[in-house]
Design an enzyme around this catalytic site. Sequence first.
Site, mmCIF file in Angstrom:
data_model
loop_
_atom_site.group_PDB
_atom_site.id
_atom_site.type_symbol
_atom_site.label_atom_id
_atom_site.label_comp_id
_atom_site.label_asym_id
_atom_site.label_seq_id
_atom_site.Cartn_x
_atom_site.Cartn_y
_atom_site.Cartn_z
ATOM 1 C CG HIS A 163 -39.033 -25.423 -50.269
ATOM 2 N ND1 HIS A 163 -39.760 -26.591 -50.197
ATOM 3 C CD2 HIS A 163 -38.051 -25.666 -51.191
ATOM 4 C CE1 HIS A 163 -39.237 -27.489 -51.025
ATOM 5 N NE2 HIS A 163 -38.214 -26.955 -51.640
ATOM 6 C CB CYS B 231 -37.036 -25.573 -55.147
ATOM 7 S SG CYS B 231 -36.496 -27.056 -54.282
#
Lengths: 350, 350, 350, 350
Positions: B242, B149
């Site tokens: 993120h 990710c």
Amino acid sequence: MINTKQKIPVGILGATGSVGQKFIELLTNHPWFEITALAASERSSDRPYKEAVNWFMQSPIPPHIAQMLVKRCEPDLDCKIVFSGLDASVAGEIETEFRQAGYIVISNSRNHRFDHDVPLLVPEVNSKHLEIIEHQKNGKGMIVTNPNCSTIGLVLALKPLMNNFGLESVNVVTLQALSGAGYPGVSSLDIIDNVIPFIRGEEEKMETEPLKILGRYGNGVIENCKLKISAQCNRVPVINGHLECVSVKFKQKVLSGDIIKAWQEFSGDPQKLDLPIAPLQPIHYFEEPNFPQPKFCRTLDKGMAVSIGRLRECPIFDYKFVILSHNTIRGAAGGAILNAELMYKKGYLD
Amino acid sequence: MINTKQKIPVGILGATGSVGQKFIELLTNHPWFEITALAASERSSDRPYKEAVNWFMQSPIPPHIAQMLVKRCEPDLDCKIVFSGLDASVAGEIETEFRQAGYIVISNSRNHRFDHDVPLLVPEVNSKHLEIIEHQKNGKGMIVTNPNCSTIGLVLALKPLMNNFGLESVNVVTLQALSGAGYPGVSSLDIIDNVIPFIRGEEEKMETEPLKILGRYGNGVIENCKLKISAQCNRVPVINGHLECVSVKFKQKVLSGDIIKAWQEFSGDPQKLDLPIAPLQPIHYFEEPNFPQPKFCRTLDKGMAVSIGRLRECPIFDYKFVILSHNTIRGAAGGAILNAELMYKKGYLD
Amino acid sequence: MINTKQKIPVGILGATGSVGQKFIELLTNHPWFEITALAASERSSDRPYKEAVNWFMQSPIPPHIAQMLVKRCEPDLDCKIVFSGLDASVAGEIETEFRQAGYIVISNSRNHRFDHDVPLLVPEVNSKHLEIIEHQKNGKGMIVTNPNCSTIGLVLALKPLMNNFGLESVNVVTLQALSGAGYPGVSSLDIIDNVIPFIRGEEEKMETEPLKILGRYGNGVIENCKLKISAQCNRVPVINGHLECVSVKFKQKVLSGDIIKAWQEFSGDPQKLDLPIAPLQPIHYFEEPNFPQPKFCRTLDKGMAVSIGRLRECPIFDYKFVILSHNTIRGAAGGAILNAELMYKKGYLD
Amino acid sequence: MINTKQKIPVGILGATGSVGQKFIELLTNHPWFEITALAASERSSDRPYKEAVNWFMQSPIPPHIAQMLVKRCEPDLDCKIVFSGLDASVAGEIETEFRQAGYIVISNSRNHRFDHDVPLLVPEVNSKHLEIIEHQKNGKGMIVTNPNCSTIGLVLALKPLMNNFGLESVNVVTLQALSGAGYPGVSSLDIIDNVIPFIRGEEEKMETEPLKILGRYGNGVIENCKLKISAQCNRVPVINGHLECVSVKFKQKVLSGDIIKAWQEFSGDPQKLDLPIAPLQPIHYFEEPNFPQPKFCRTLDKGMAVSIGRLRECPIFDYKFVILSHNTIRGAAGGAILNAELMYKKGYLD
């Protein structure tokens, strides 16, 4: 009992702000200094401190401080030293006025940090820079400054590396605490479940202040050190404690064991002179893979020590590691008090 | 009404986990795929999904899924494709078994990412790598993987830079969301008022996965690209999204306007083929000085687009900037679904 | 395409504030209303909205709104209705001026809520109160108000209980979201790792507003209902969604199954008239022992429904239960828009 | 230096859990007790404590504890007293075994709280209940328990009210801290930007434990007090400190000034006997309208005092107010240590 008559009377400029409150908290029961004056903006003046302030330190307001009348920031305060936690929008002029009137100004504001005759002081790193004060002609008093809260952890970590191995370049990305923005500062609506990749003016400070602090003093001149620094600054939902992810390139090949040794053995005037607020050991190195963390390390050694961890080789630079320091203690009020303590021991306050 | 009989039957391995739940959420009402099987560990098997799962997506469990019986992760599921959100501790072997049994395995796990005959696929970046599937001999089925990710946002941002200007080195420091650690994942006691400068295995993934993804495919071989990457990974108290602070060194002199143009014009097969879950525009550039932020940008373009901002010159590298991408959508389940959609349109599912 | 020429032109007072922003977000693409004027304090006036506002909604500013020039809050706006999200310190007078000038004022502020000729309107609960508008003599326009964000969930939950069983007393303790305090509102330093057991004026509102809302209208007079209410209000670190722990004493013996039935079957004019922003079902009852929760229930039915759970017997009162409603949608801007929609359908806007 | 040979040797059951860690933190440097044994589940046994524990206290593990070998929870530990922080799933049986073997068991677990011969002890409130120990026949040792972390603040606040005015009923709604759920406890994904209106078993404890604690002891029997209590319990994103919103009905008319006086003057055996961990003043009343708050009041008086504020009249009950107490100190480990200190001074440990 300590004879308080012999203590040095100190005043606090910007006493109701977040740094001002921290000054009060840290100076209460100080062995050498005694708070005798509080000053703030017009809005707060002539009111008892208790009523003028929105106190948010964890310890309650010391009773004798609570009743003290807040004065204006004019150079007629009954004290010898003033600790300044003023906002940068007004600090420059007011601090100059106090110096001209003969006060010793220990400032946490950025305005005078780059004045050629003002030391940007971190006692473990560049206590010799204090000598430049003798060249301050602009009034009967003097001004000493401490660096930005995000700079302090970095220069303390870099100094032993520079001394032992020589440094070429430093990349740093910060995760900075909310208290660094003052009070009320960052709205809860902006930062819960979020991070903000921007702090106005912060990257510029981190890229320039270390050059002066790590510079060389001689003949009344501070010469900046040669070092390339690149900074990226982020705000994160942490109350206190700035974390910094650092990568460094050395001037020579260095072993990681020697780096850790250099940090652990690092010490300076505050330790030699046994200054009251000084950390016993300025730098603590953690072996745990997930340390340092703000919550667990920020109050180490009264909040005056720097925690470092995760030293490992870097595919681009030579090494990378993580720094943690308390931004309102070591990075603001505590750092300024350490400066005053150094000056006391060195005889600048006589 | 869509005729669901014509949809391709798909199963979900690790259906009760956090990625598994996201697969279900994103595949509900998918135009081409229909969930016909759910599988999980022995503990959950033979129970209705509703009872086996601790559902924590924001939308409720789709009713027909809620009643579906959870099976074991054994290759007798009634479906053609399996999306795998299995934990890495078991994913390697199970996925191999499914491939051998003839299933098309679309995996979000790390185990097979570096198999020489398995594509590590990001459809906008390296759709050509899909061709290596023809060289998979290990069973009647096939395995396709998507990256970690934290890798996905980075490679999407780097690809247009590499294509247009050539890249030499990349330094990245991440501020990663909690959902990346799965459920229950990070204890609230560990992360409220804190950040953790360590995520096990994450830096290694970020330093290696982009080399394969950005590599060149030819004659049955993916050749890694030459690029130095250094990563530092932090966990922050953000639910999703993120953030990455990146510095890059180019192979030539580049103007900032050209970089932004390269990002904004970047597009790939998912856009050309009009894949259902594909973002209309893979990269959005923000001019605001304090953007992108997780809270405001993570769901952009169904959570499948990457947000970039703060492009500025770097004193050490050439430029620095900030990337934001949704870790469980673009970075996990959504990315895997995009892979399956690409394969469908390219005829690999016939 | 909808013919926007036929839409009713509306203005927003306090357009840059948090409620004002929510009005804009919810009114964009409204089938009956079209934003034609934005007004705010002098500081914002004469600037494009984009520059005057610190926009923090999750969706971006609608482009045509972004360019719109912000006006002063003076009754020369080009619109028929004004939605007011003004601060209570100025709302009273400004809203009166707009009414006198002939505008229909749909207010979210508290100033006129207890005017004897102003309805405090919750369409599912007391749509009949709207008739009192005919008795408003104070100018050519009219004023309609909606209740405080913590009142709305409570009265929606109480109304079916009152209708079916009769109520004697209600004890309520709230856990209220941060957005209820406006923007910037609560400092992050005050609320991370903390709760605050006080919201100024909130308990008074909760103890009085329901009495008017649940009161009976006849002959130009709203007669308060007889009901004892006690409220304790707390601020918690949640972005959106007020949770309320309620205990109620009935006028008769009641079975829990009948209570749940009364909630689930509850419906009013908004549902009958199929108002655009109305929830399909005003009250949702959850059987799960740990529901409702702000994060998972606040956006139910466009944020306009109330979630209830945990109905159980009480050793002191008869029953206790938990309510959750979205404070800035159902509890502010969405509630006001529902009022305007009701007025449209009832012919008050002709 | 204290002569540690004369200290009473104590062991900790469940030493690696959250309560166990707090026991270690609070017992380090205790003037009367010395930790000589650590015990935990089989998984941890035979390993040095440092390796067996996931330590998350803010202070580091005391060095001599770090090296201590963790034993199994079997009654062959080298100590006289065992402090039990065991999970309720195993505590009942293990504690019984230790009592039978002659140990003095000071338990924080719920299992034996309602044994007819076991005191549920809060030294300021019911130190006389300790006498029931003489009636414990079930082995050579004894068991003493302290109440649930949400009960303790409530009974300390109620005791002076009951003594002075008589109580009829008490309604309480809690906002409870995360550490009350143990470690890892509540997932960050469940509680950031959220509150949870449910804690399993908690409301039952709060409605029953005070009846025993506030009951009367005589002739070997504790008679429950007559008092109606209704509790609603919520989990909030606060690390430490349970807040409780309380409403009380008295047996007579009472003035608010008398209530505050009763709280401020309240004191008990721990204060009279000057027990080491006892708060100097068990109850602090705050006049500020927005106090007490967890963040600022939880560590008052070493975390052993209860903070109260916001006393005001209630439209339904007589008065309402807010209580705050530290759940892992006063509400768990510190409360248990206070029990042991009381027993020491009363001669039960001879």
